[in-house]
Design a protein around this motif. Sequence first.
Motif, short mmCIF file in Angstrom:
data_model
loop_
_atom_site.label_atom_id
_atom_site.label_comp_id
_atom_site.label_asym_id
_atom_site.label_seq_id
_atom_site.Cartn_x
_atom_site.Cartn_y
_atom_site.Cartn_z
N ASN A 162 144.52 1.47 27.97
CA ASN A 162 144.05 2.38 29.02
C ASN A 162 144.73 3.74 29.00
N GLY A 163 145.13 4.18 27.82
CA GLY A 163 145.63 5.55 27.67
C GLY A 163 144.46 6.51 27.52
N TYR A 164 144.66 7.76 27.88
CA TYR A 164 143.58 8.75 27.85
C TYR A 164 142.99 8.91 26.45
N SER A 165 143.85 9.16 25.45
CA SER A 165 143.33 9.35 24.09
C SER A 165 142.74 8.07 23.53
N ALA A 166 143.31 6.92 23.92
CA ALA A 166 142.80 5.63 23.44
C ALA A 166 141.38 5.40 23.92
N VAL A 167 141.17 5.55 25.21
CA VAL A 167 139.83 5.31 25.77
C VAL A 167 138.85 6.37 25.26
N SER A 168 139.30 7.62 25.16
CA SER A 168 138.43 8.67 24.63
C SER A 168 138.00 8.37 23.21
N LEU A 169 138.95 7.92 22.39
CA LEU A 169 138.66 7.57 21.00
C LEU A 169 137.64 6.45 20.93
N MET A 170 137.83 5.40 21.73
CA MET A 170 136.90 4.26 21.70
C MET A 170 135.52 4.65 22.24
N LEU A 171 135.48 5.48 23.26
CA LEU A 171 134.18 5.96 23.76
C LEU A 171 133.45 6.73 22.66
N ASP A 172 134.18 7.54 21.92
CA ASP A 172 133.57 8.28 20.80
C ASP A 172 133.02 7.32 19.75
N GLN A 173 133.75 6.25 19.47
CA GLN A 173 133.30 5.28 18.47
C GLN A 173 132.04 4.55 18.94
N VAL B 33 150.88 19.14 37.65
CA VAL B 33 149.88 19.62 36.69
C VAL B 33 148.51 19.10 37.12
N GLN B 34 148.23 19.22 38.39
CA GLN B 34 146.97 18.70 38.93
C GLN B 34 145.72 19.29 38.25
N PRO B 35 145.69 20.60 37.96
CA PRO B 35 144.49 21.15 37.29
C PRO B 35 144.24 20.53 35.92
N LYS B 36 145.32 20.29 35.15
CA LYS B 36 145.16 19.67 33.83
C LYS B 36 144.66 18.24 33.97
N ALA B 37 145.19 17.51 34.95
CA ALA B 37 144.72 16.14 35.18
C ALA B 37 143.24 16.12 35.54
N ALA B 38 142.84 17.03 36.40
CA ALA B 38 141.43 17.12 36.80
C ALA B 38 140.54 17.45 35.61
N GLU B 39 141.03 18.29 34.72
CA GLU B 39 140.28 18.65 33.51
C GLU B 39 140.07 17.44 32.61
N LEU B 40 141.12 16.64 32.43
CA LEU B 40 141.02 15.44 31.60
C LEU B 40 140.06 14.43 32.21
N ILE B 41 140.12 14.26 33.52
CA ILE B 41 139.24 13.32 34.20
C ILE B 41 137.78 13.76 34.06
N ALA B 42 137.53 15.02 34.19
CA ALA B 42 136.16 15.54 34.04
C ALA B 42 135.64 15.29 32.62
N ALA B 43 136.50 15.51 31.63
CA ALA B 43 136.09 15.28 30.23
C ALA B 43 135.80 13.81 29.99
N LEU B 44 136.62 12.93 30.59
CA LEU B 44 136.41 11.49 30.43
C LEU B 44 135.11 11.07 31.10
N ASP B 45 134.85 11.57 32.29
CA ASP B 45 133.59 11.25 32.99
C ASP B 45 132.38 11.69 32.18
N ALA B 46 132.50 12.82 31.52
CA ALA B 46 131.39 13.32 30.70
C ALA B 46 131.14 12.39 29.51
N LYS B 47 132.21 11.87 28.92
CA LYS B 47 132.03 10.95 27.79
C LYS B 47 131.40 9.65 28.24
N VAL B 48 131.84 9.13 29.38
CA VAL B 48 131.26 7.90 29.91
C VAL B 48 129.77 8.10 30.16
#
Length: 305
Positions: free
Chosen positions: A287-298, A152-167
């Motif tokens: 260091n889970g995806y949703s965990a870090v995303s949630l904390m970045l949002d906070q 599922v490489q495309p989905k992984a790349a999508e998640l990484i891009a979204a995380l980079d944008a939040k950072v």
Amino acid sequence: MKLAHTAMFAALVAGALSFTLPAIAQEKAIVHAQGETTISGVPAKVLVQDWATFDNLAALDIAVAGVPSSNVPGYLADQVPADLLQLGSLFEPDFEGIAAAQADVYFVAARSAAAYATAKDIVPTIDLSVNNDAVIAGLEKNLTILGDIFDVQPKAAELIAALDAKVAAVKAAAAGKGNALVLVTNAGKLGVYGRDSRVSWIYNEVGIPSALAEVKDGDHGGDAVTFEFLLEVNPDWVFVVDRDAGTGENNGAAAALLDNELFNQTTAAQNGQIVYLDPQAAYITMNGYSAVSLMLDQVLAGFQK
């Protein structure tokens, strides 16, 4: 004509073989924190002894068959079906149950990493532990590994891009806003987390300046401090990890502890610049995806107030 008949016969034989020969599963050698593990094909039955890995698999839409029997993070609770196999605690896996499950792959990390030595002889085992000094980079590496394992490489790349944008958004919002401390509260005690802690990304990867040059990171309670010390350091921002709430022992303990005459004199308290991180995302999952995303949002919401 004879050549034509021969060619036709060969084509028919090849076609028949294509239907009768079973597909050979492709083997993959997965390099991880404790070595290299070979898996055959795309794993169908997946066991997980680490909530961050479960978090990442859920973000990738990968179903799992077994999970830890304790410390389910509240923000993931609706994604953990009640009928999943219970594999023991984060620290003490049920190896008999793991062996009986006959799974295709078993993931350990962090608290369960010590299980690798035993589990690797039972089931293909992969350790996805992340170094605290580069939490987001480690998370993104794990998403890439899981993307490769499950095709599922495309989905992984999508998640990484979204995380980079939040950072990037948090970095921009934090620019010029001053320094910060990450406080951990633990059974009525105060500690400070630094650049080698479970939330070190606040300093190392988001780039928020620390109010302290040196911190001796402790595993649970951080570097012990007093309210007098906090007032002397006087951080502009404070990010709070409530360990008691994270382990399900006492929700709201951090807020009660920090309602203190000395702490209320700090710049962070005076200006309302205190951000309470989701305690289970910060302390259990880390260091889970949703965990870090949630904390970045906070953190972002705190800077945008």
